[in-house]
Motif scaffolding. Structure first.
Motif, PDB file in Angstrom:
ATOM      1  N   ASP A  82      45.176  35.964  40.486  1.00  0.00           N
ATOM      2  CA  ASP A  82      44.779  34.588  40.863  1.00  0.00           C
ATOM      3  C   ASP A  82      43.795  34.618  42.023  1.00  0.00           C
ATOM      4  OD1 ASP A  82      48.059  33.062  40.235  1.00  0.00           O
ATOM      5  OD2 ASP A  82      46.328  33.449  38.920  1.00  0.00           O
ATOM      6  N   VAL A  83      44.092  35.509  42.967  1.00  0.00           N
ATOM      7  CA  VAL A  83      43.214  35.598  44.143  1.00  0.00           C
ATOM      8  C   VAL A  83      41.848  36.142  43.766  1.00  0.00           C
ATOM      9  CG1 VAL A  83      42.893  37.062  46.165  1.00  0.00           C
ATOM     10  CG2 VAL A  83      44.963  35.692  45.931  1.00  0.00           C
ATOM     11  N   VAL A  84      41.843  37.151  42.888  1.00  0.00           N
ATOM     12  CA  VAL A  84      40.580  37.722  42.427  1.00  0.00           C
ATOM     13  C   VAL A  84      39.755  36.639  41.733  1.00  0.00           C
ATOM     14  CG1 VAL A  84      39.556  39.381  40.825  1.00  0.00           C
ATOM     15  CG2 VAL A  84      41.460  40.067  42.253  1.00  0.00           C
ATOM     16  N   ALA A  85      40.453  35.779  40.971  1.00  0.00           N
ATOM     17  CA  ALA A  85      39.752  34.693  40.277  1.00  0.00           C
ATOM     18  C   ALA A  85      39.101  33.746  41.277  1.00  0.00           C
ATOM     19  CB  ALA A  85      40.730  33.945  39.383  1.00  0.00           C
ATOM     20  N   GLU A  86      39.833  33.451  42.344  1.00  0.00           N
ATOM     21  CA  GLU A  86      39.271  32.579  43.385  1.00  0.00           C
ATOM     22  C   GLU A  86      38.014  33.177  43.999  1.00  0.00           C
ATOM     23  OE1 GLU A  86      43.470  31.296  45.307  1.00  0.00           O
ATOM     24  OE2 GLU A  86      41.722  31.084  46.642  1.00  0.00           O
ATOM     25  N   PRO A  99      32.320  34.534  37.010  1.00  0.00           N
ATOM     26  CA  PRO A  99      32.866  35.099  35.780  1.00  0.00           C
ATOM     27  C   PRO A  99      34.138  34.389  35.317  1.00  0.00           C
ATOM     28  CG  PRO A  99      32.459  36.812  37.428  1.00  0.00           C
ATOM     29  CD  PRO A  99      32.172  35.515  38.076  1.00  0.00           C
ATOM     30  N   PHE A 100      34.977  34.016  36.248  1.00  0.00           N
ATOM     31  CA  PHE A 100      36.234  33.402  35.832  1.00  0.00           C
ATOM     32  C   PHE A 100      36.029  31.978  35.347  1.00  0.00           C
ATOM     33  CE2 PHE A 100      39.809  36.234  36.502  1.00  0.00           C
ATOM     34  CZ  PHE A 100      39.210  37.282  37.181  1.00  0.00           C
ATOM     35  N   ALA A 147      47.929  32.259  33.663  1.00  0.00           N
ATOM     36  CA  ALA A 147      46.884  31.585  32.884  1.00  0.00           C
ATOM     37  C   ALA A 147      45.657  32.453  32.702  1.00  0.00           C
ATOM     38  CB  ALA A 147      46.505  30.275  33.572  1.00  0.00           C
ATOM     39  N   TRP A 148      45.286  33.202  33.747  1.00  0.00           N
ATOM     40  CA  TRP A 148      44.080  34.035  33.632  1.00  0.00           C
ATOM     41  C   TRP A 148      44.273  35.171  32.632  1.00  0.00           C
ATOM     42  CZ3 TRP A 148      40.043  31.712  34.784  1.00  0.00           C
ATOM     43  CH2 TRP A 148      39.965  30.861  35.893  1.00  0.00           C
ATOM     44  N   GLN A 149      45.480  35.663  32.566  1.00  0.00           N
ATOM     45  CA  GLN A 149      45.739  36.704  31.583  1.00  0.00           C
ATOM     46  C   GLN A 149      45.703  36.128  30.168  1.00  0.00           C
ATOM     47  OE1 GLN A 149      49.707  38.682  31.183  1.00  0.00           O
ATOM     48  NE2 GLN A 149      48.523  40.574  31.161  1.00  0.00           N
ATOM     49  N   ALA A 150      46.314  34.956  30.029  1.00  0.00           N
ATOM     50  CA  ALA A 150      46.338  34.304  28.715  1.00  0.00           C
ATOM     51  C   ALA A 150      44.928  34.074  28.211  1.00  0.00           C
ATOM     52  CB  ALA A 150      47.117  33.003  28.789  1.00  0.00           C
ATOM     53  N   GLU A 194      32.255  43.530  35.109  1.00  0.00           N
ATOM     54  CA  GLU A 194      31.454  43.829  36.293  1.00  0.00           C
ATOM     55  C   GLU A 194      32.214  43.559  37.585  1.00  0.00           C
ATOM     56  OE1 GLU A 194      27.831  44.587  36.123  1.00  0.00           O
ATOM     57  OE2 GLU A 194      28.545  45.086  34.110  1.00  0.00           O
ATOM     58  N   VAL A 195      33.302  42.823  37.489  1.00  0.00           N
ATOM     59  CA  VAL A 195      34.021  42.434  38.704  1.00  0.00           C
ATOM     60  C   VAL A 195      34.730  43.637  39.302  1.00  0.00           C
ATOM     61  CG1 VAL A 195      35.996  41.104  39.547  1.00  0.00           C
ATOM     62  CG2 VAL A 195      34.351  40.049  37.987  1.00  0.00           C
ATOM     63  N   ARG A 196      34.603  43.806  40.594  1.00  0.00           N
ATOM     64  CA  ARG A 196      35.357  44.851  41.296  1.00  0.00           C
ATOM     65  C   ARG A 196      35.824  44.281  42.621  1.00  0.00           C
ATOM     66  NH1 ARG A 196      36.673  49.918  40.218  1.00  0.00           N
ATOM     67  NH2 ARG A 196      37.286  51.160  42.024  1.00  0.00           N
ATOM     68  N   TYR A 197      37.056  44.547  42.956  1.00  0.00           N
ATOM     69  CA  TYR A 197      37.630  43.958  44.173  1.00  0.00           C
ATOM     70  C   TYR A 197      38.330  45.020  44.991  1.00  0.00           C
ATOM     71  CZ  TYR A 197      41.731  44.075  41.125  1.00  0.00           C
ATOM     72  OH  TYR A 197      42.721  44.485  40.255  1.00  0.00           O
ATOM     73  N   THR A 198      38.430  44.757  46.289  1.00  0.00           N
ATOM     74  CA  THR A 198      39.089  45.694  47.192  1.00  0.00           C
ATOM     75  C   THR A 198      40.394  45.102  47.688  1.00  0.00           C
ATOM     76  OG1 THR A 198      37.032  46.689  47.933  1.00  0.00           O
ATOM     77  CG2 THR A 198      38.889  46.854  49.436  1.00  0.00           C
ATOM     78  N   VAL A 199      41.392  45.947  47.751  1.00  0.00           N
ATOM     79  CA  VAL A 199      42.715  45.509  48.192  1.00  0.00           C
ATOM     80  C   VAL A 199      43.127  46.306  49.410  1.00  0.00           C
ATOM     81  CG1 VAL A 199      45.139  45.314  47.518  1.00  0.00           C
ATOM     82  CG2 VAL A 199      43.349  45.082  45.794  1.00  0.00           C
ATOM     83  N   LEU A 200      43.630  45.627  50.411  1.00  0.00           N
ATOM     84  CA  LEU A 200      44.219  46.313  51.552  1.00  0.00           C
ATOM     85  C   LEU A 200      45.679  45.911  51.611  1.00  0.00           C
ATOM     86  CD1 LEU A 200      44.168  47.868  54.280  1.00  0.00           C
ATOM     87  CD2 LEU A 200      43.643  45.683  55.358  1.00  0.00           C
ATOM     88  N   VAL A 201      46.541  46.907  51.599  1.00  0.00           N
ATOM     89  CA  VAL A 201      47.974  46.607  51.680  1.00  0.00           C
ATOM     90  C   VAL A 201      48.509  47.148  52.992  1.00  0.00           C
ATOM     91  CG1 VAL A 201      50.242  46.985  50.636  1.00  0.00           C
ATOM     92  CG2 VAL A 201      48.219  46.813  49.189  1.00  0.00           C
ATOM     93  N   ARG A 202      49.105  46.258  53.732  1.00  0.00           N
ATOM     94  CA  ARG A 202      49.696  46.670  55.007  1.00  0.00           C
ATOM     95  C   ARG A 202      51.072  46.051  55.072  1.00  0.00           C
ATOM     96  NH1 ARG A 202      45.276  46.891  59.619  1.00  0.00           N
ATOM     97  NH2 ARG A 202      46.000  48.823  60.560  1.00  0.00           N
ATOM     98  N   ASN A 203      52.091  46.921  55.086  1.00  0.00           N
ATOM     99  CA  ASN A 203      53.481  46.439  55.029  1.00  0.00           C
ATOM    100  C   ASN A 203      53.626  45.516  53.822  1.00  0.00           C
ATOM    101  OD1 ASN A 203      54.058  47.885  57.397  1.00  0.00           O
ATOM    102  ND2 ASN A 203      53.222  46.206  58.613  1.00  0.00           N
TER     103      ASN A 203
END
Lengths: 511, 512
Positions: free
Chosen positions: A229-233, A238-239, A101-104, A168-177
């Motif tokens: 979806d998580v970034v939107a939350e 902005p979202f 939905a957010w992409q749409a 303006e939105v910028r988010y950080t991602v940590l991926v572990r396994n």
């Protein structure tokens, strides 16, 4: 009275009368081939090529637009605009298909922003183009008002604001396994810079550049979708704005824009169709049209469908233009000549010119002067019997009865070898009757036939006969001129070739 | 190999280099310098086909060679170190760098982890030679390596490589782009393995989701996401790996050359020929002086002793060599070409003494079999070839011609030669011509005698064969002698030009 301007009719698109033209004339005149060359138009656009403009003023309205199109500025303006609108619609189609939905919503807002940019530049372009046609002037005024309106500003600024805020939105991602943790960006440093800095001392000029292609499908994969979806939350501001704007402005096309797009496609499609012909010296022109009685003249008239075929075929048939000059009272034309000599082609060409004139399209000739028809009717021999219950002849007569019932001084009737499926005597009788009836009604009638006697039996009929070659009387020139039917000449030549004249025959027999 | 540029010994040669190598017989030199090693042979050929044209670089090389000769073993150790590093690199990258950022990261880290200890070995090796290194080239290498590859730096490198193992996961940030795709990915310092990621980010909220263990498509998607995050860092690593490889490649090529040079000197010396370090004259002094000059290639090929020659042009730009067949003229010509090329590579030459200017190009125009065909075709094809050669040279070049225009008759050939070669030398190009064309040689003597050096090969059977003397051309090449030797009797009709010379300075060797 519609307030939405139209490129196709002075009273608006809705005023385009009734059902598309019955396909018989279109097919007989060969114009269905032209439609095929145009490619997949979609039902709406195709219908426009089958529906007469609706009267002299509507036709003139369209020819005014053709005059504007003659100057390159308007054409390139409209081309760019239709291309932009095409891309926009694709974007919206992608939005409709998007599973996230957010992409749409984002795609809708991107489309909206692009839309406002395109419309603004179109409006500016139209104003500075100084068009003279009623249609384009009306659009110019309407678009100027639209662009200056509060609703437009809301669309333009609103969509821009949503996109800027998202930027303006910028988010950080940590991926572990297999776990993905997302937070808002906290100002972390660029590690790649550190790496590059450390290894800089090995750098040599002209080293190999490594690049990764950055493009992929528009559709988000599962992980990207969940991430979004998580970034939107995490960024409700902005979202939220994105959500509200997309919901509020789902359908933002202004009717004038839609109308202009539709009309522009009509003109541009025809322009593209005839462009290759122009390159070969076969032009199209705006005909001079009268509604009252008047002459029927054309210089360099040719069969459009034939010319289009000639461009693509491996062994192209020749396209030979002809000149036609009929006075206002010369309304019956008998066309004679040898087989495959171009009789039907000439008749078609004249029929096409009239048909295209009713659509307000430039006609295939260098110059033309026509009486604007209210109807173009045809009767061409059909190879198959269409209706099992009737004979071929009966079919022709039924059709002609209908034509005659509505024929008037502005009707154009093209008959191709009609009544050829019966005896000569019958053909002469029926032909004389039909021609007489049409003449009484003042219709323009073009009759292609082998029955040369028809010429003398109808008062005032004009005979256009094929010109035979002077060097070789059997050579087809595909040119026609006012002269009595040349059947005898032709037959004599044929006989001579095969040694069938008096002398020749005696020679043969003597053996 | 040079204070500025890296020496690269690619597999290909510049155009015309192969022909020149054949003309001058350089393949023997290359073979000895190579001593069975492809890399060394390639380096030798590359050097010989790209002679240096500036004094500073020549001095640089000569000093480097002297240094490596004095410090026996260093060149070999450097060469072996470089070769090993390159071989390991190629083994690790046999499948290329990979198409994804992750595979690029993985391979680059492996390669760099292999390189680090090799760099340490290199540093220690050079440190071991320390003060014994005298040449700017080797001192420079030593100093650079000690300064730039010190332990502190290499520890920094190791720590980056350890982190780039990404054992503790990846961390990166992104913005939103078209269609809300991630864009402007930036990698952060990778979290370390043991530590739990400090969610001291208790400030902002966080969200976590997982990809189910069995979800293969999901895991692939996750890998793609990480790939986007690390792409820039991965390319930086790959570039670094490539740069280090490049460093070893240059080191290998350069040491290969010097090893070849040292071996060549040893072999030449073992055959009893003198070698010397050539001197280069400056400015307007364009004289070529040589004492006991030998054709290096011939020295290597020939089982019997090679005759040496002396040369002293005294600035005369045109040198015309005439005389008997098989009198050593071509060998002499080659000896000059080979010596000059070797000198301009920084190599010692086979002579007791050698002094020459630095030429910007050394070019050869030797007789060719391919000029064969119909007579008219042969001359034309030779002229086309010569024209091509002339386009490449300047007034600071050296041109060696062996039997030019032999593809036509004496009169025509001489005329062309006088029109082309003589004016060329007048402009400043140093031209050596070996020729049988008396009219050409004599014409040069008549019109440019003062600026031309004439050398003549001895007759067969005379004393001191293969030695050239300074002497004007003679109209005969002693064909009559040859006839007599073969037929056992003098020819019945005198051969053209058998009349005694009337020219000045003839040494009276005419007559039986």
């Amino acid at each position: 009275m519609s307030t939405v301007p139209s490129l196709l009719h002075p009273l608006g698109d809705d005023a385009l009368s009734g059902a598309p033209e019955a396909s018989l004339a279109l097919t007989d005149l060969g114009l269905h081939q032209a439609l095929a060359v145009m490619g997949d138009l979609g039902p709406e656009l195709e219908a426009l090529f089958r529906t007469p403009a609706g009267g002299a003023d509507a036709v003139a309205y369209r020819y005014e637009v053709w005059d504007d199109l003659g100057a390159g500025v308007v054409e390139s303006l409209l081309r760019r605009f239709t291309q932009q609108m095409g891309s926009l619609r694709e974007l919206l189609a992608t939005a409709a298909r998007a599973r996230n939905a957010w992409q749409a919503r984002r795609l809708v807002v991107e489309a909206c922003s692009a839309y406002t940019a395109h419309v603004r530049s179109l409006s500016t372009g139209l104003t500075s183009a100084c068009a003279s046609s009623r249609a384009l002037r009306a659009f110019g005024t309407e678009l100027e008002a639209y662009v200056g309106s509060a609703a437009f500003a809301e669309l333009e600024e609103g969509s821009r604001a949503v996109l800027d805020e998202l930027g303006e939105v910028r988010y950080t991602v940590l991926v572990r396994n297999n776990r993905v943790t997302v937070t808002t960006y906290q100002g972390e440093d660029d590690y790649a810079l550190e790496v590059a800095r450390t290894f800089a001392r090995f750098e040599a000029p002209g080293g190999q550049q490594y690049r990764f292609a950055s493009s992929g499908p528009v559709e988000l994969d599962d992980v990207e979708a969940r991430l979004l979806d998580v970034v939107a939350e995490l960024h409700p501001g902005p979202f939220g704005r994105l959500d509200r704007f997309a919901a509020h402005n789902g359908a933002f096309f202004h009717p004038a824009v839609v109308s202009l797009e539709k009309g522009a496609r009509f003109y541009l499609t025809y322009l593209d169709l005839v462009a290759p012909l122009r390159a070969r010296g076969l032009g199209v022109c705006r005909p001079q049209l009268s509604v009252g009685p008047g002459p029927t003249r054309a210089e360099g008239l040719y069969d459009l469908a034939l010319a289009l075929r000639a461009g693509t075929a491996a062994n192209p048939p020749e396209v030979v233009p002809n000149d036609v000059d009929l006075a206002a009272d010369e309304r019956t034309v008998i066309v004679t000549g040898p087989n495959s000599g171009g009789k039907t082609t000439l008749a078609r060409a004249l029929g096409q010119a009239h048909y295209l004139a009713t659509l307000g399209l430039p006609v295939p000739a260098r110059r033309a002067e026509l009486v604007l028809p209210d109807r173009v009717a045809t009767s061409f021999t059909q190879k198959e019997v269409l209706d099992l219950g009737r004979s071929h002849l009966e079919h022709e007569l039924v059709h002609l009865h209908e034509v005659l019932a509505h024929a008037g001084p502005r009707t154009v009737v093209v008959l191709n070898e009609t009544f050829s499926s019966t005896t000569l005597r019958d053909a002469l009788l029926l032909g004389r009757a039909v021609l007489g009836a049409l003449a009484e009604r003042g219709s323009l009638c073009i009759f292609v036939t082998f029955v040369e006697e028809l010429v003398t039996s109808v008062p005032g009929a004009v005979s256009l006969a094929a010109v035979v070659g002077t060097d070789d009387r059997l050579r087809r020139t595909y040119r026609f001129t006012r002269q009595p039917p040349q059947g005898a000449v032709y037959a004599a030549a044929l006989a001579e070739r095969y040694g069938l004249t008096d002398l020749g025959a005696r020679d043969q027999v003597g053996r | 190999m040079s204070p500025e540029a890296d020496f690269v010994a690619g597999p290909g040669l510049p155009t015309g280099a192969q022909d020149q190598e054949d003309d001058l017989g350089l393949s023997s030199v290359v073979a000895v310098m190579g001593d069975g090693d492809q890399v060394r042979a390639r380096a030798a050929r590359a050097a010989l086909s790209n002679p240096v044209a500036d004094h500073a670089t020549l001095l640089w090389r000569q000093q480097a060679l002297a240094d490596l000769t004095a410090n026996a073993g260093l060149a070999t150790e450097l060469y072996q170190a470089a070769t090993y590093a390159l071989r390991e690199h190629d083994r690790l990258t046999i499948w290329g760098m990979g198409r994804s950022p992750e595979s690029m990261r993985y391979t680059s880290v492996q390669v760099l982890e292999m390189f680090v200890p090799e760099l340490v070995k290199l540093r220690r090796l050079l440190a071991g030679y320390g003060d014994r290194l005298a040449s700017p080239a080797l001192r420079g290498l030593h100093d650079r390596v000690q300064a730039e590859l010190d332990d502190r730096y290499l520890d920094e490198v190791r720590s980056h490589l350890a982190r780039m193992q990404l054992a503790g996961g990846t961390s990166f940030s992104a913005s939103l782009g078209d269609a809300n795709h991630g864009t402007a990915y930036m990698m952060h310092e990778p979290p370390s393995q043991g530590m739990r990621w400090r969610l001291a980010r208790r400030g902002p909220q966080s969200r976590t989701f997982s990809v189910a263990e069995g979800d293969e498509e999901g895991m692939r998607a996750l890998a793609r996401l990480q790939g986007r995050g690390i792409a820039v860092a991965a390319t930086a690593l790959a570039a670094a790996a490539a740069h280090v490889r490049g460093f070893f490649e240059v080191l290998q090529a350069e040491t290969a050359f010097y090893l070849g040079a040292m071996h060549l000197s040893a072999v030449i010396g073992s055959r009893g020929y003198p070698t010397c370090t050539p001197l280069f004259s400056q400015g307007t002094d364009r004289a070529l002086e040589a004492t006991a000059l030998c054709d290096a290639g011939l020295c290597l090929r020939s089982p019997s002793a090679v005759v040496a020659n002396d040369l002293s042009t005294q600035g005369r730009r045109l040198v015309v060599v005439t005389g008997a067949n098989r009198g050593g003229k071509s060998t002499f010509l080659r000896s000059v070409g080979v010596a000059q090329l070797m000198a301009q590579c920084g190599l010692p030459v086979v002579a007791r003494a050698y002094r020459a200017p630095v030429f910007d190009r050394v070019l050869t125009h030797f007789k060719r079999d391919e000029d064969a065909g119909a007579n008219a075709g042969r001359l034309e094809s030779e002229l086309e070839r010569l024209s091509g050669t002339l386009h490449q040279l300047s007034t600071s070049s050296l041109l060696l011609c062996n039997e030019p225009f032999a593809s036509t008759n004496e009169e025509e050939g001489s005329q062309i030669g006088l029109q082309v070669l003589v004016p060329l030398s007048a402009l400043g190009t140093q031209v050596f011509v070996v020729t049988h064309l008396f009219e050409l040689a004599d014409g040069a003597r008549r019109d440019h005698g003062a600026t031309t050096l004439f050398l003549r090969a001895r007759r067969e059977g005379q004393q001191a064969p293969f030695r050239l003397v300074e002497a004007p051309p003679e109209p005969t090449a002693y064909g009559e002698d040859l006839y007599r030797r073969v037929f056992g009797a003098p020819p019945a009709v005198p051969l053209p030009g058998a009349a005694p010379t009337t020219g000045t300075g003839g040494t009276g060797d005419a007559g039986p």
